[in-house]
Design an enzyme around this catalytic site. Structure first.
Site, PDB file in Angstrom:
ATOM      1  N   CYS A   1     -13.550  -9.483   2.463  1.00  0.00           N
ATOM      2  CA  CYS A   1     -13.849  -8.230   3.328  1.00  0.00           C
ATOM      3  C   CYS A   1     -15.124  -8.103   4.231  1.00  0.00           C
ATOM      4  O   CYS A   1     -15.375  -7.288   4.794  1.00  0.00           O
ATOM      5  CB  CYS A   1     -13.536  -7.097   2.227  1.00  0.00           C
ATOM      6  SG  CYS A   1     -12.033  -7.004   1.284  1.00  0.00           S
TER       7      CYS A   1
ATOM      8  N   HIS B   1      -9.641   0.353   6.575  1.00  0.00           N
ATOM      9  CA  HIS B   1     -10.223  -1.084   6.140  1.00  0.00           C
ATOM     10  C   HIS B   1      -9.291  -2.137   6.502  1.00  0.00           C
ATOM     11  O   HIS B   1      -8.802  -2.754   5.655  1.00  0.00           O
ATOM     12  CB  HIS B   1     -10.194  -1.044   4.484  1.00  0.00           C
ATOM     13  CG  HIS B   1     -11.294  -2.035   3.957  1.00  0.00           C
ATOM     14  ND1 HIS B   1     -12.105  -2.855   4.782  1.00  0.00           N
ATOM     15  CD2 HIS B   1     -11.149  -2.678   2.765  1.00  0.00           C
ATOM     16  CE1 HIS B   1     -12.532  -3.654   3.943  1.00  0.00           C
ATOM     17  NE2 HIS B   1     -11.865  -3.631   2.670  1.00  0.00           N
TER      18      HIS B   1
HETATM   19  C1  LIG Z   1      -3.596   3.014  -2.604  1.00  0.00           C
HETATM   20  C2  LIG Z   1      -2.629   2.211  -2.042  1.00  0.00           C
HETATM   21  C3  LIG Z   1      -1.900   1.347  -3.393  1.00  0.00           C
HETATM   22  C4  LIG Z   1      -1.308   3.160  -1.613  1.00  0.00           C
HETATM   23  O1  LIG Z   1      -0.376   2.503  -1.080  1.00  0.00           O
HETATM   24  P1  LIG Z   1       1.035   3.119  -1.230  1.00  0.00           P
HETATM   25  O2  LIG Z   1       1.271   3.481  -2.683  1.00  0.00           O
HETATM   26  O3  LIG Z   1       2.089   2.100  -0.836  1.00  0.00           O
HETATM   27  O4  LIG Z   1       1.193   4.323  -0.392  1.00  0.00           O
HETATM   28  P2  LIG Z   1       2.020   4.593   0.979  1.00  0.00           P
HETATM   29  O5  LIG Z   1       1.551   3.403   1.990  1.00  0.00           O
HETATM   30  O6  LIG Z   1       3.598   4.358   0.617  1.00  0.00           O
HETATM   31  O7  LIG Z   1       1.638   5.736   1.359  1.00  0.00           O
HETATM   32  C5  LIG Z   1       2.045   7.024   0.891  1.00  0.00           C
HETATM   33  C6  LIG Z   1       1.507   8.235   1.269  1.00  0.00           C
HETATM   34  O8  LIG Z   1      -0.098   8.085   0.749  1.00  0.00           O
HETATM   35  C7  LIG Z   1      -0.899   7.929   1.884  1.00  0.00           C
HETATM   36  N1  LIG Z   1      -1.795   6.997   1.465  1.00  0.00           N
HETATM   37  C8  LIG Z   1      -1.625   5.524   1.316  1.00  0.00           C
HETATM   38  N2  LIG Z   1      -2.651   5.193   0.954  1.00  0.00           N
HETATM   39  C9  LIG Z   1      -3.797   5.995   0.844  1.00  0.00           C
HETATM   40  C10 LIG Z   1      -4.975   6.209   0.482  1.00  0.00           C
HETATM   41  N3  LIG Z   1      -5.679   4.920   0.084  1.00  0.00           N
HETATM   42  N4  LIG Z   1      -5.764   7.361   0.531  1.00  0.00           N
HETATM   43  C11 LIG Z   1      -5.242   8.303   0.839  1.00  0.00           C
HETATM   44  N5  LIG Z   1      -4.084   8.439   1.331  1.00  0.00           N
HETATM   45  C12 LIG Z   1      -3.162   7.333   1.239  1.00  0.00           C
HETATM   46  C13 LIG Z   1      -0.158   7.691   3.096  1.00  0.00           C
HETATM   47  O9  LIG Z   1      -0.531   7.986   4.183  1.00  0.00           O
HETATM   48  C14 LIG Z   1       1.164   8.316   2.815  1.00  0.00           C
HETATM   49  O10 LIG Z   1       1.150   9.571   3.350  1.00  0.00           O
HETATM   50  P3  LIG Z   1       2.523  10.500   3.690  1.00  0.00           P
HETATM   51  O11 LIG Z   1       3.435  10.642   2.410  1.00  0.00           O
HETATM   52  O12 LIG Z   1       1.871  11.945   3.893  1.00  0.00           O
HETATM   53  O13 LIG Z   1       2.887   9.712   4.827  1.00  0.00           O
HETATM   54  C15 LIG Z   1      -3.056   1.528  -0.711  1.00  0.00           C
HETATM   55  O14 LIG Z   1      -3.456   2.241   0.080  1.00  0.00           O
HETATM   56  C16 LIG Z   1      -3.904   0.389  -1.334  1.00  0.00           C
HETATM   57  O15 LIG Z   1      -3.728  -0.587  -1.955  1.00  0.00           O
HETATM   58  N6  LIG Z   1      -5.373   0.608  -0.942  1.00  0.00           N
HETATM   59  C17 LIG Z   1      -6.426  -0.257  -1.239  1.00  0.00           C
HETATM   60  C18 LIG Z   1      -6.450  -1.509  -0.387  1.00  0.00           C
HETATM   61  C19 LIG Z   1      -7.538  -2.379  -0.900  1.00  0.00           C
HETATM   62  O16 LIG Z   1      -7.341  -2.821  -1.930  1.00  0.00           O
HETATM   63  N7  LIG Z   1      -8.290  -3.033   0.019  1.00  0.00           N
HETATM   64  C20 LIG Z   1      -9.056  -4.035  -0.282  1.00  0.00           C
HETATM   65  C21 LIG Z   1     -10.439  -3.634  -1.204  1.00  0.00           C
HETATM   66  S1  LIG Z   1     -11.444  -4.701  -1.727  1.00  0.00           S
END
Ligand SMILES: CC(C)(COP(=O)(O)OP(=O)(O)OC[C@H]1O[C@@H](n2cnc3c(N)ncnc32)[C@H](O)[C@@H]1OP(=O)(O)O)[C@@H](O)C(=O)NCCC(=O)NCCS
Length: 391
Positions: A90, A339
């Site tokens: 990252c 990100h």
């Molecule tokens: C948190 C996480 C697992 C959620 O993914 P998910 O469960 O597949 O969620 P979805 O993509 O199906 O989205 C479902 C809903 O949550 C919302 N959403 C997804 N990620 C979100 C987040 N991080 N914060 C707030 N809302 C989020 C989406 O907009 C969607 O909203 P809607 O229903 O109103 O359209 C994913 O965002 C993630 O893995 N984030 C971390 C990424 C990471 O690790 N980066 C590197 C860091 S070192």
């Protein structure tokens, strides 16, 4: 090296829209960011004057496409300059910025483009989670099924246990960053969130909930940097980079000296502060690596914005809000702006560039003269800190 002497100057910068950019390849997204940087700098003839490109890109798995340097150089209209990809998870584009600084300081080049890109949202969350996890240790972390939310959850529980940091304090980081992101037209998620909503969102890896996690995002960012002596040829208001630090740590978290602090970030910050001749109290605005809300709290402490263990209190007192003593993540941060991992480092620098040139519109910090960007790779095996100053 003289303290505070400009290493290089930023004469222009560009950022694509961050979000779900359906139907676009990474190369097209990078071209959008490059176009903004070119349009912002009419005195520069990109094709004739940009002499090299360094581009951060974390993974070829997302698009089944490697060889990113040449690919994006072509689409940005910069054939046939040398184009090199940098990879540090990252922190891939903070590494590109460092490479660009070295290239200019070496005397080999006068004008260089640095940037980063990632296209992620066309893959499922489980695919993205697996690709991201490749930046953690394979034999002792990935192989056992741990992912980044899990690794940062370990840091969060250790911080809570050692210092009494609370889930509410973590959620306050999300509330602040979503507020800032709601003021940023390029942010992925431009919506406010209440403390109650953040706290009641579903668990991803206890104690981290949905609103403690950064977004999976598509996006690109870039900067045009030059030798300081020629910067005024291109702009009346160059932003000088006066400090640059980078360090590494063990890839496996189990080998690290602490779970509540990132040694690589502390070393990078020390190097950058010393080079810049600036103390933490001298920073007017900062972009820090809030890949999870706990990471922002730890960043406050590693950067010396408060004492170890007091990050939770700093957010609770509102000191890092837009109207606080030291606004942090005015762009919305990784939490709300998004990100796209390879693009994040130079996207942070882009926000600092906007702030110091007073182009940050509704999220402008008054009289900001010195800014800082803190970019972390993986769970902390890489960190880079840059300090920026307006003239
Ligand atoms: C948190 C996480 C697992 C959620 O993914 P998910 O469960 O597949 O969620 P979805 O993509 O199906 O989205 C479902 C809903 O949550 C919302 N959403 C997804 N990620 C979100 C987040 N991080 N914060 C707030 N809302 C989020 C989406 O907009 C969607 O909203 P809607 O229903 O109103 O359209 C994913 O965002 C993630 O893995 N984030 C971390 C990424 C990471 O690790 N980066 C590197 C860091 S070192």
């Amino acid at each position: 090296m003289l303290k505070g002497k400009p290493l290089v100057s930023i004469v222009s910068a560009g950022l694509s829209k961050f979000g779900k950019l359906e139907g676009l390849y990474a190369r097209e997204i990078f071209a959008q960011a490059a176009k903004e940087a070119f349009d912002r700098c009419p005195n520069l003839d990109p094709k004739k004057e940009i002499q090299a490109l360094f581009v951060g890109h974390m993974g070829e798995s997302y698009e089944h496409q490697g060889h990113t340097g040449s690919t994006v150089a072509d689409w940005a209209g910069l054939l046939h300059i040398p184009a090199i990809r940098t990879e540090a998870a990252c922190a891939s584009s903070a590494a590109a910025l460092r490479a660009g600084i070295f290239a200019v300081l070496s005397g080999l080049f006068d004008v260089v483009m640095v940037g980063g890109v990632e296209k992620m949202t066309h893959r499922t969350t489980s695919e993205v989670t697996e690709f991201l996890a490749m930046a953690s240790d394979f034999p002792f972390e990935q192989w056992h099924g741990i992912t980044f939310p899990g690794l940062f959850a370990l840091m969060a529980t250790a911080h809570m246990h050692k210092y009494g940091t609370t889930e509410e304090q973590l959620a306050m980081v999300a509330v602040k960053n979503h507020h800032n992101g709601s003021l940023n037209p390029k942010a992925h998620m431009q919506k406010e969130v209440t403390l109650e909503k953040a706290l009641s969102s579903r668990f991803i890896a206890w104690p981290l909930k949905l609103y403690d996690c950064s977004l999976i995002t598509d996006g690109a960012s870039c900067l045009i940097i030059t030798k300081p002596e020629i910067a005024k040829k291109y702009t009346d208001l160059p932003i000088h980079i006066i400090g640059s630090g980078q360090a590494s740590d063990s890839i496996g978290m189990y080998e690290r000296e602490s779970l509540t602090s990132l040694t690589a970030a502390k070393i990078s910050a020390k190097q950058a502060y010393e080079m810049a001749g600036v103390k933490p109290e001298g920073i007017d605005v900062a972009e820090v690596h809030d890949c999870f809300t706990i990471a922002e709290i730890i960043a406050y402490e590693d950067l010396g914005f408060c004492k170890p263990g007091e990050g939770g209190q700093l957010i609770e007192r509102g000191e890092t809000k837009l109207d606080g003593r030291l606004p942090v993540n005015t762009s919305g941060g990784l939490k709300s702006k998004g990100h796209p991992v390879g693009a994040t480092g130079t996207a942070q620098a882009y926000e600092i560039y906007l702030q110091l040139t007073e182009q940050a519109d509704r999220r402008q910090v008054k009289d900001a003269k010195i800014g800082l960007a803190h970019n972390v790779g993986g769970s902390g095996a890489t960190a880079a800190v840059h300090i920026f100053r307006r003239e």
